[in-house]
Design an enzyme around this catalytic site. Sequence first.
Site, PDB file in Angstrom:
ATOM      1  N   HIS A 179       0.824  -1.214   0.000  1.00  0.00           N
ATOM      2  CA  HIS A 179       0.000   0.000   0.000  1.00  0.00           C
ATOM      3  C   HIS A 179       0.856   1.261   0.000  1.00  0.00           C
ATOM      4  CE1 HIS A 179       0.875   0.481   4.351  1.00  0.00           C
ATOM      5  NE2 HIS A 179       0.710  -0.828   4.436  1.00  0.00           N
ATOM      6  N   CYS A 234       2.124  -3.000   6.649  1.00  0.00           N
ATOM      7  CA  CYS A 234       2.733  -4.126   5.944  1.00  0.00           C
ATOM      8  C   CYS A 234       3.883  -3.632   5.073  1.00  0.00           C
ATOM      9  CB  CYS A 234       1.668  -4.854   5.136  1.00  0.00           C
ATOM     10  SG  CYS A 234       0.524  -5.815   6.157  1.00  0.00           S
TER      11      CYS A 234
END
Length: 209
Positions: free
Chosen positions: A167, A183
């Site tokens: 992301h 993440c």
Amino acid sequence: MVGLSATALAACSGTRTPVVSEPQIDPYYQAMYGADYSGKFPVEATDLRRVDPQFWRQEVPYVTSERAGTLVVDTPNRFLYLVMEGGRALRYGIGVGKTEALVFRGTATVGRKAEWPRWTPTQSMIAREPERYGPYAGGMEGGVENPLGPRALYLYKDGRDTLFRIHGTTEPYTIGTNVSSGCIRLMNQDIIDLHRRVPTGAKVVVINA
């Protein structure tokens, strides 16, 4: 200048204002990481002075047995590769979450893609920093303040969500480092570029130390 006293030298040096030169950034990269106001929400320009140039998007030699179109996430070295034909790859710099990004390794597929994704902190994030993440336990709508940034790729394994995401970020200066949460984060211009190039179903290989 030989024979001048220390006082005289100090007086001479004090008459000039030091000039601090700004690093010169190639216009190619300035354009690559420039602002974009054409979408649902504005994407601000990235201050490349705060990001090591090795983590800027670039095409590099890359020898691998993986097919073109595969994503290889090299978490130890803070790079993500999009494999291309002819022993080449498009390389992106990444920031790696200390906890969430290390819970998965091996192969997966891009099971879902999202523009301006909704974000919900994990239970471990809320437990670790309740004051920071507790207010968002019910989720946060997409937007410029959303930690996932403008795009997200969701990794699935055997038809199930691995909870591993690739992301964007609200903190581009963390690219190339271990970060407190999340993440795999890319600069916002990079995740938009990757989201455009990678289809749902693409293979992803995650390397963890």
